[in-house]
Design an enzyme around this catalytic site. Structure first.
Site, PDB file in Angstrom:
ATOM      1  N   ILE A  18       4.514  30.993  67.633  1.00  0.00           N
ATOM      2  CA  ILE A  18       3.261  30.228  67.720  1.00  0.00           C
ATOM      3  C   ILE A  18       3.052  29.305  66.533  1.00  0.00           C
ATOM      4  O   ILE A  18       2.099  28.523  66.508  1.00  0.00           O
ATOM      5  CB  ILE A  18       2.045  31.175  67.829  1.00  0.00           C
ATOM      6  CG1 ILE A  18       1.988  32.139  66.641  1.00  0.00           C
ATOM      7  CG2 ILE A  18       2.076  31.923  69.142  1.00  0.00           C
ATOM      8  CD1 ILE A  18       0.748  33.030  66.648  1.00  0.00           C
ATOM      9  N   GLY A  21       6.130  27.119  59.325  1.00  0.00           N
ATOM     10  CA  GLY A  21       5.784  26.361  58.131  1.00  0.00           C
ATOM     11  C   GLY A  21       6.470  26.937  56.917  1.00  0.00           C
ATOM     12  O   GLY A  21       7.365  27.784  57.024  1.00  0.00           O
ATOM     13  N   GLY A  22       6.046  26.448  55.767  1.00  0.00           N
ATOM     14  CA  GLY A  22       6.681  26.875  54.524  1.00  0.00           C
ATOM     15  C   GLY A  22       6.525  28.347  54.251  1.00  0.00           C
ATOM     16  O   GLY A  22       7.308  28.932  53.520  1.00  0.00           O
ATOM     17  N   MET A  23       5.489  28.974  54.808  1.00  0.00           N
ATOM     18  CA  MET A  23       5.275  30.398  54.596  1.00  0.00           C
ATOM     19  C   MET A  23       6.086  31.244  55.579  1.00  0.00           C
ATOM     20  O   MET A  23       5.993  32.460  55.564  1.00  0.00           O
ATOM     21  CB  MET A  23       3.781  30.732  54.747  1.00  0.00           C
ATOM     22  CG  MET A  23       2.908  30.145  53.656  1.00  0.00           C
ATOM     23  SD  MET A  23       3.325  30.797  52.027  1.00  0.00           S
ATOM     24  CE  MET A  23       2.024  30.034  51.057  1.00  0.00           C
ATOM     25  N   GLY A  24       6.871  30.623  56.449  1.00  0.00           N
ATOM     26  CA  GLY A  24       7.681  31.362  57.400  1.00  0.00           C
ATOM     27  C   GLY A  24       7.291  31.050  58.829  1.00  0.00           C
ATOM     28  O   GLY A  24       6.443  30.205  59.104  1.00  0.00           O
ATOM     29  N   GLN A  25       7.950  31.755  59.733  1.00  0.00           N
ATOM     30  CA  GLN A  25       7.652  31.591  61.145  1.00  0.00           C
ATOM     31  C   GLN A  25       6.615  32.628  61.571  1.00  0.00           C
ATOM     32  O   GLN A  25       6.653  33.777  61.138  1.00  0.00           O
ATOM     33  CB  GLN A  25       8.934  31.770  61.968  1.00  0.00           C
ATOM     34  CG  GLN A  25       9.972  30.687  61.703  1.00  0.00           C
ATOM     35  CD  GLN A  25      11.298  31.012  62.354  1.00  0.00           C
ATOM     36  OE1 GLN A  25      11.758  32.146  62.305  1.00  0.00           O
ATOM     37  NE2 GLN A  25      11.909  30.011  62.980  1.00  0.00           N
ATOM     38  N   VAL A  26       5.722  32.195  62.463  1.00  0.00           N
ATOM     39  CA  VAL A  26       4.652  33.070  62.909  1.00  0.00           C
ATOM     40  C   VAL A  26       4.807  33.307  64.412  1.00  0.00           C
ATOM     41  O   VAL A  26       4.945  32.352  65.192  1.00  0.00           O
ATOM     42  CB  VAL A  26       3.263  32.459  62.608  1.00  0.00           C
ATOM     43  CG1 VAL A  26       2.162  33.437  63.021  1.00  0.00           C
ATOM     44  CG2 VAL A  26       3.139  32.117  61.128  1.00  0.00           C
ATOM     45  N   LYS A  41       4.253  37.382  60.680  1.00  0.00           N
ATOM     46  CA  LYS A  41       4.726  36.281  59.840  1.00  0.00           C
ATOM     47  C   LYS A  41       6.055  36.711  59.235  1.00  0.00           C
ATOM     48  O   LYS A  41       6.101  37.544  58.326  1.00  0.00           O
ATOM     49  CB  LYS A  41       3.708  35.954  58.749  1.00  0.00           C
ATOM     50  CG  LYS A  41       4.089  34.734  57.928  1.00  0.00           C
ATOM     51  CD  LYS A  41       3.023  34.409  56.885  1.00  0.00           C
ATOM     52  CE  LYS A  41       1.772  33.878  57.533  1.00  0.00           C
ATOM     53  NZ  LYS A  41       1.971  32.543  58.133  1.00  0.00           N
ATOM     54  N   ASP A 134      -3.578  27.644  48.288  1.00  0.00           N
ATOM     55  CA  ASP A 134      -3.041  26.727  49.301  1.00  0.00           C
ATOM     56  C   ASP A 134      -4.065  26.499  50.404  1.00  0.00           C
ATOM     57  O   ASP A 134      -3.729  26.460  51.583  1.00  0.00           O
ATOM     58  CB  ASP A 134      -1.735  27.291  49.878  1.00  0.00           C
ATOM     59  CG  ASP A 134      -0.961  26.240  50.677  1.00  0.00           C
ATOM     60  OD1 ASP A 134      -1.093  25.040  50.348  1.00  0.00           O
ATOM     61  OD2 ASP A 134      -0.247  26.618  51.613  1.00  0.00           O
TER      62      ASP A 134
END
Length: 884
Positions: A18, A21-26, A41, A134
């Site tokens: 869904i 991004g930079g924080m990973g895949q969700v 995440k 952030d």
């Protein structure tokens, strides 16, 4: 491990990707155990492949999981499976704020509703020491019902390398440099919300979130980012150098919102609003100036003065400052030519026992206040502070430790105050304090243009006069007869510098003198204006020499009435000015003050502000579930550990209630009207001794009553400020404290059987308080622990019975001593912490080194269990559950 639809990570089954991004895949996933959908995440390789950063991420996630706020997306857990590491988070449905903004600027009402919830989330996190780092519209979701959820809270820190502070390290943040972010075109978005200190790669704190909040709010209102650029370099350069295009804001944006935006988006972090609570309150209008001026134009210049921040009152309370240009406008006694602007500052209630010791400068432009609470436990840390109306921060005046009851010189350049048994003065700009004379326990002062200071030296003092250069004081009101209650206090010069107001608490044969008085230095008659035990403020009426408005407090309401100095009489209607005005540091001292230009400052006690929780805390500070909530403070726990005696209510109506812990039943023990407090249990847990005020003055009695009800017995009657401290283990003696005649507080011994009159145990020129009998094998008391200010600050001492052999127990201040049942350990409070010290009471007394057990936040009393392994405490409701 490749993650696709159907993949299992522990008990979670992946449904679909869904977000990325930079924080990973969700991923949306199904919790097969609890039957709910969650967000997984999956951590990027950058983090998962680095053992040190992965361990740090786990630690950060544990801290973040402790956040419990309705506007923060919750972290449920951490999952490892086949080398894949994922955070398990609350699944928040609905569009992101970025998607909402992409459709165009939000209506002002919608933007403010969303901003308020974001501010609440940031405020809650900052209280736990967590900074988002952030914040941006893509990290905010808005559900269909309007609820806002902030995502990825604190994860920027968790993902970043330990100690990252250089520009290179900052660039490693996945929100800036990962291919996923680049591919999604989000580099500029992240850079556009960075604070200047972040853009420079410097360490950041809560002020970085304040900046980002301002950027997000600006974007919601205008539909455009305030620091956009063609690439990362341009964007960061704009963040560092360019001001926002203020004319991009719609014309219907209220002036207060524009002020908040300007205060959030100041380049220098030290000039920026530093507290999200201030931001939230300001958006809600708490700092708003109500004036007759037209709304600010879109291109209006910055405000001349920054918004107030909260004053640093450690026992902060709801403080309201009302600044009025015309006294007549306050009371609606006449219609002024133009509306008088009113500025209100509300400070949320943060604790209890407010001192209310503040004073407004003669020109109404500055506030002096004594930080720290009323209780002696905080006196060592209390000092004098000054807050200018147009300043964001107060400033401390060094060398004013223990300061009480500040008052201003008529030119506003100096401040008088009381500390360490002296009357002192200090320049507002700082410098050494100067001692003027002795004042054992000062009760207010006032200063006229001729260099005359009037003051009260203590609870039984008359009003005294001394030169502002120092010297020997002289009485200007009659001496206070022994046994007649409190003396005269809270003097206030009127504008002519000759007439003055003061409050008298005299009783007995002088009871007709009790109340608020008007007197004069020229020998004119002393007139009792009101029977109320209250301090006063005075505001001259414009264009009317010798006439003005007297302000006084009655039953919690601040009232105003016209006063004519020529006739020395009050006239006209009594006009209510404010409700719920707090009783301050001492009975009869209302927490309010006024300047001659009409500036009014007062402190309120809002409904429910004293809500507390009664709970047990172990020696490490770990808190057990709360036992009882209510508006009370802790009195004493019965020796059989079954029943807790509590002080319930606010002055002037305080009663004692008993709480049965096993049955969880609370029952009223004393019945007003009046003032019954400070209960002490008998050693067999069958009786309770307490203090009861007689009438409206400061004369008290000591009363004993069976714990199961029944008749009362008065053991002692007619002392000034009498409080029972302890009941000896053999049941024979009560130890109590009593105000000395024009001196400090003394400790007395009272036979419970009534066979003798009370006898003094310690009578000195200092204040000895909170005496506690040391346990003994014979039951007959041999030692007493107590607190004394003989060294210039409260310390804990141990002294023999009768007084003679003495040991100092504490080494860095101390109050409120309590013994462990076996007498092998003594507890006390010092600098906001509960301390413990081992003691051996043999032939040779041995005293160990005090050590800290845990912090006591907003203390309302504590009582150790018999074995000393846990402590009953009362904490403000808002603090329960927070780390000690």
């Amino acid at each position: 491990m490749s993650v696709t639809a159907g993949t299992r990570l522990g008990s979670y089954e992946v449904i679909a990707l869904i977000g990325e991004g930079g924080m990973g895949q969700v991923y949306r996933a199904r919790d097969t155990k609890l039957g709910r959908d969650v967000a997984l995440k999956v951590l990027p390789t950058l983090v998962a492949a680095d053992p040190d950063r992965l361990a740090r991420f786990r630690r950060e996630a544990q801290v973040l999981a402790a956040l419990n706020d309705p506007h923060i997306a919750q972290i449920y857990g951490f999952e490892d499976a086949g080398g894949t590491h994922a955070l398990v988070m609350e699944l928040v449905e609905g569009p992101t704020l970025a998607e909402r903004i992409a459709e165009g600027p939000l209506p002002v009402s919608d933007a403010l509703a969303i901003a308020g919830q974001i501010a609440s989330a940031l405020e809650a996190a900052h209280e736990h020491g967590i900074v988002h780092r952030d914040l941006k519209p893509a990290n905010v979701k808005v559900r269909e019902d309007g609820t806002v959820k902030v995502l990825d809270f604190g994860l920027a820190k968790a993902f970043s390398p330990e100690g990252a502070s250089s520009t290179a390290d900052a660039a490693n943040s996945p929100t800036i440099t990962t291919p996923a972010m680049t591919a999604m075109g989000m580099i500029l978005g992240t850079a556009a919300y960075m604070s200047p200190e972040q853009a420079r790669g410097r360490p950041v704190d809560e002020r970085a979130d304040v900046w980002a909040f301002g950027v997000v709010l600006f974007e919601m209102l205008s539909g455009r980012r305030p620091f956009d650029g063609e690439d990362v370099s341009d964007t960061l350069a704009n963040v560092l150098k360019r001001d926002p295009a203020w004319d991009a804001l719609p014309g219907d944006v209220p002036p207060r919102v524009r002020q908040v935006l300007r205060a959030c988006l100041r380049k220098a972090a030290k000039e920026r609003l530093a507290d999200m609570q201030d931001v939230r309150l300001a958006l809600g209008g708490a700092f708003e100036t109500i004036a007759s001026a037209a709304p600010e134009s879109a291109a209006s210049p910055p405000p001349a003065h920054p918004l107030w921040r909260r004053a640093l009152l450690p026992v902060a309370v709801a403080l309201v400052a009302a600044v009025l240009t015309a006294a007549g406008a306050w009371f609606a006694l006449r219609v002024p030519p133009t509306p008088a602007p009113v500025v209100r500052l509300e400070i949320p209630w943060q604790g209890f026992g407010p001192s209310g010791m503040f004073a407004i400068s003669p020109d109404g432009q500055s506030l002096a206040f004594a930080s720290g609470g009323l209780q002696a436990a905080t006196a060592a840390s209390r000092s004098l502070w000054v807050r200018d109306m147009n300043a964001l921060e107060p400033r401390a005046l060094e060398g004013t430790t223990g300061a009480t009851y500040p008052f201003w010189s008529p030119d506003g350049r100096q401040i008088g105050f009381f500390a360490q048994g002296k009357l002192e003065k200090i320049a507002v700009v700082g410098g050494p304090a100067q001692t003027l004379c002795d004042a054992v326990d000062g009760r207010g002062g006032t200063w006229n243009r001729d260099g005359v200071i009037l003051f009260s030296a203590g609870p039984t003092s008359p009003i005294l006069r001394v030169s502002s250069d120092g010297g020997a004081p002289q009485a200007v009101t009659p001496p206070v007869a022994a046994g007649s209650g409190t003396g005269d206090r809270f003097p206030l010069f009127l504008p002519d510098g000759t007439h003055f107001l003061y409050s008298s608490g005299r009783g007995g044969d002088q009871s007709d003198a009790a109340g608020l008085h008007l007197a004069s230095l020229d020998g004119g008659p002393d007139v009792r204006l009101l029977p109320d035990n209250t301090n006063a403020a005075y505001v001259p009426e414009r264009g009317e020499r010798g006439r003005g408005y007297l302000l006084f407090r009655r039953d919690g309401t601040l009232l105003a009435q016209r006063l004519d100095l020529a006739t020395r009489q009050l006239s006209g209607e009594r006009i209510p000015v404010a409700d719920q005005v707090a009783n301050g540091a001492n009975f009869g001292f209302g927490a309010f003050g006024a300047a001659s230009n009409g500036t009014l400052v007062y402190m309120t006690t809002p409904s429910g502000a004293l809500t507390s929780q009664l709970l047990w805390v172990d020696r490490s500070g770990t808190r057990l579930p709360a036992l009882k909530s209510g508006a009370f403070s802790l009195g004493d726990i019965s020796p059989d550990q079954h029943t807790v005696a509590l002080n319930v209510g606010l002055v002037p109506q305080v009663d004692i209630w008993l709480y049965d812990e096993a049955r969880r039943v609370m029952s009223r023990f004393t019945f007003g009207p009046g003032f019954s407090q400070l209960p002490v249990w008998s050693p067999d847990s069958t009786r309770v001794a307490f203090s009861r005020r007689l009438g409206g003055g400061s004369l008290f009695s000591i009363v004993v009553k069976p714990s199961n009800g029944g008749g009362e017995t008065t053991l002692f009657e007619g002392g000034v400020n009498v409080w029972p401290d302890d009941w000896s283990a053999d049941g024979r003696w009560l130890l109590f404290e009593q105000q000395g005649q024009s001196t400090g507080v003394d400790l007395w011994l009272l036979p419970v059987d009534g066979s003798q009159k009370p006898t003094p145990y310690l009578q000195t020129s200092f204040s000895e308080r909170a005496g506690r009998f040391a346990p003994s094998s014979s039951g007959s008391p041999r030692w007493i622990a107590y607190s004394s200010n003989e060294s210039g600050r409260p310390e804990i001492y141990l002294q023999s019975i009768p007084a003679g052999t003495k040991f100092q127990v504490s080494t860095a201040g101390g109050n409120a001593p309590e013994w462990r049942r076996d007498g092998k350990e003594l507890f006390f409070v010092a600098n906001g912490a509960l301390m413990a010290v081992p003691i051996a009471l043999g032939a040779d007394v041995q005293i160990g080194t005090p050590h800290e057990l845990f912090k006591i936040v907003g203390q309302r009393g504590y009582a150790p269990a018999a074995d000393g392994q846990r402590f009953l405490v009362v904490l403000p409701s808002g603090d329960v559950g927070a780390p000690p």
